[in-house]
Design a protein around this motif. Structure first.
Motif, mmCIF file in Angstrom:
data_model
loop_
_atom_site.group_PDB
_atom_site.id
_atom_site.type_symbol
_atom_site.label_atom_id
_atom_site.label_comp_id
_atom_site.label_asym_id
_atom_site.label_seq_id
_atom_site.Cartn_x
_atom_site.Cartn_y
_atom_site.Cartn_z
ATOM 1 N N GLU A 167 0.814 -1.221 0.000
ATOM 2 C CA GLU A 167 0.000 0.000 0.000
ATOM 3 C C GLU A 167 0.844 1.265 0.000
ATOM 4 N N CYS A 168 2.175 1.115 0.077
ATOM 5 C CA CYS A 168 3.088 2.261 0.114
ATOM 6 C C CYS A 168 2.714 3.219 1.242
ATOM 7 N N ARG A 169 2.467 2.649 2.427
ATOM 8 C CA ARG A 169 2.092 3.442 3.601
ATOM 9 C C ARG A 169 3.098 3.199 4.719
ATOM 10 N N VAL A 170 3.332 4.244 5.509
ATOM 11 C CA VAL A 170 4.244 4.148 6.644
ATOM 12 C C VAL A 170 3.566 4.739 7.869
ATOM 13 N N LEU A 171 3.599 3.987 8.963
ATOM 14 C CA LEU A 171 3.081 4.456 10.248
ATOM 15 C C LEU A 171 4.247 4.640 11.205
ATOM 16 N N VAL A 172 4.292 5.795 11.859
ATOM 17 C CA VAL A 172 5.310 6.083 12.865
ATOM 18 C C VAL A 172 4.596 6.420 14.166
ATOM 19 N N ARG A 173 4.827 5.579 15.160
ATOM 20 C CA ARG A 173 4.147 5.730 16.457
ATOM 21 C C ARG A 173 2.637 5.824 16.278
ATOM 22 N N GLY A 174 2.118 5.034 15.331
ATOM 23 C CA GLY A 174 0.681 4.935 15.105
ATOM 24 C C GLY A 174 0.100 5.947 14.144
ATOM 25 N N ASP A 175 0.898 6.950 13.741
ATOM 26 C CA ASP A 175 0.410 7.980 12.825
ATOM 27 C C ASP A 175 1.006 7.771 11.437
ATOM 28 N N GLU A 176 0.154 7.914 10.409
ATOM 29 C CA GLU A 176 0.633 7.761 9.038
ATOM 30 C C GLU A 176 1.395 9.011 8.616
ATOM 31 N N ILE A 177 2.528 8.809 7.925
ATOM 32 C CA ILE A 177 3.317 9.925 7.416
ATOM 33 C C ILE A 177 3.399 9.821 5.904
ATOM 34 N N ASN A 178 3.607 10.943 5.254
ATOM 35 C CA ASN A 178 3.720 10.994 3.801
ATOM 36 C C ASN A 178 5.191 11.009 3.398
ATOM 37 N N LEU A 179 5.573 10.062 2.547
ATOM 38 C CA LEU A 179 6.937 9.984 2.048
ATOM 39 C C LEU A 179 6.939 10.093 0.535
ATOM 40 N N SER A 180 7.971 10.710 -0.004
ATOM 41 C CA SER A 180 8.159 10.713 -1.448
ATOM 42 C C SER A 180 8.591 9.317 -1.885
ATOM 43 N N PRO A 181 8.513 8.984 -3.180
ATOM 44 C CA PRO A 181 8.945 7.654 -3.623
ATOM 45 C C PRO A 181 10.385 7.321 -3.224
ATOM 46 N N LYS A 182 11.300 8.284 -3.358
ATOM 47 C CA LYS A 182 12.697 8.024 -2.990
ATOM 48 C C LYS A 182 12.822 7.812 -1.485
ATOM 49 N N GLU A 183 12.115 8.603 -0.688
ATOM 50 C CA GLU A 183 12.151 8.429 0.758
ATOM 51 C C GLU A 183 11.608 7.059 1.145
ATOM 52 N N PHE A 184 10.509 6.651 0.494
ATOM 53 C CA PHE A 184 9.912 5.349 0.796
ATOM 54 C C PHE A 184 10.887 4.222 0.464
ATOM 55 N N ARG A 185 11.525 4.307 -0.696
ATOM 56 C CA ARG A 185 12.452 3.250 -1.095
ATOM 57 C C ARG A 185 13.666 3.197 -0.178
ATOM 58 N N LEU A 186 14.150 4.364 0.244
ATOM 59 C CA LEU A 186 15.255 4.393 1.186
ATOM 60 C C LEU A 186 14.868 3.706 2.497
ATOM 61 N N LEU A 187 13.714 4.075 3.023
ATOM 62 C CA LEU A 187 13.269 3.490 4.286
ATOM 63 C C LEU A 187 13.064 1.985 4.144
ATOM 64 N N GLU A 188 12.473 1.563 3.034
ATOM 65 C CA GLU A 188 12.263 0.125 2.809
ATOM 66 C C GLU A 188 13.601 -0.618 2.778
ATOM 67 N N LEU A 189 14.593 -0.029 2.108
ATOM 68 C CA LEU A 189 15.911 -0.662 2.046
ATOM 69 C C LEU A 189 16.532 -0.750 3.437
ATOM 70 N N PHE A 190 16.485 0.338 4.186
ATOM 71 C CA PHE A 190 17.042 0.336 5.545
ATOM 72 C C PHE A 190 16.354 -0.691 6.426
ATOM 73 N N MET A 191 15.015 -0.749 6.356
ATOM 74 C CA MET A 191 14.279 -1.675 7.217
ATOM 75 C C MET A 191 14.475 -3.126 6.798
ATOM 76 N N SER A 192 14.852 -3.340 5.540
ATOM 77 C CA SER A 192 15.123 -4.706 5.081
ATOM 78 C C SER A 192 16.456 -5.222 5.617
ATOM 79 N N TYR A 193 17.380 -4.288 5.941
ATOM 80 C CA TYR A 193 18.711 -4.693 6.421
ATOM 81 C C TYR A 193 19.086 -3.852 7.647
#
Length: 251
Positions: A167-193
């Motif tokens: 769904e390309c969604r991110v929750l931080v401390r229960g609240d949804e935040i808006n990320l750009s595509p590059k920010e989302f991909r960066l976070l996904e990569l970091f959280m994967s490793y």
């Protein structure tokens, strides 16, 4: 001059099966040649000649209206009637549409290429180009997107952060935040490793791609933006940690 070179090798049917490409090009001859080359590879190709028609098709495919099937790749000219290619990129990424985008443009300067990649394009091909190269780049983008889709876990969690890849969604401390595509991909990569240290060059390779011509400082800018959205105190980060002399790690 464009060269209509049909590749000498046979297309990999596993890669092209069910793949649909939207071609947006206002020059009839170029558009017809691109469509022919891609269809020869086995892709299903839809083509339009202006930006407004492209936006309507993409939004319909995303919303599921009119029984429109989604697209796997957008081949996009920059100089278009009604809505130009850069504005289409900006709009799609603002709407969190992660379709791979290959820009076609007669503008070959480094500044133009960097601008195209910064607004959300995944690759940039300057005119004139050979059809062999265009087909190869399309294949690479579709293969990369397909691999990401098949291997990505639907949910990733780390402490107070939850990332939903589907769904390309991110929750931080229960609240949804808006990320750009590059920010989302960066976070996904970091959280994967988690705990892995990534150099700026490695992050550029993974997120922006090997053809990125900009400065590695763009990584620092995106890290700062992510910290502002993730951290309670961005000046004392708990998630995105700077490893001096090496790069960044997550957690």
């Amino acid at each position: 001059m464009l060269s209509l070179e049909v590749p000498q090798f046979s297309p990999n049917r596993d890669l092209v099966q069910n793949s649909r490409i939207l071609v947006v090009e206002d020059e009839d001859v170029i558009r017809d040649m691109i469509v022919l080359a891609l269809k020869e590879e086995g892709y299903e190709v839809i083509s339009v000649s202006d930006g407004r028609s492209a936006i309507e098709l993409l939004q319909n495919s995303e919303s599921g209206t009119q029984n429109v099937v989604g697209f796997d790749l957008l081949v996009l000219d920059l100089m278009l009637p009604q809505i130009n290619g850069l504005d289409i990129c900006r709009l799609l990424r603002y709407q969190n549409n992660i379709i791979p985008i290959l820009i076609l443009s007669a503008k070959a300067s480094e500044t133009d290429r960097v601008l195209g990649l910064e607004v959300g394009a995944d690759d940039y091909l300057t005119k004139p180009f050979s059809m062999r190269e265009l087909v190869a780049r399309c294949r690479a983008l579709i293969r990369r997107q397909g691999f990401t889709t098949q291997t990505a876990a639907p949910m990733r969690r780390f402490r107070d952060i939850t990332l939903n890849t589907q769904e390309c969604r991110v929750l931080v401390r229960g609240d949804e935040i808006n990320l750009s595509p590059k920010e989302f991909r960066l976070l996904e990569l970091f959280m994967s490793y988690p705990k892995r240290v990534w150099s700026r060059e490695q992050l550029i390779e993974q997120i922006w791609g090997p053809d990125f011509l900009g400065d590695t400082k763009t990584v620092d800018v995106h890290i700062r933006w992510l910290r502002e959205k993730l951290e309670l105190d961005p000046s004392q980060p708990e998630y995105l940690i700077t490893v001096r002399g090496f790069g960044y790690r997550f957690g």
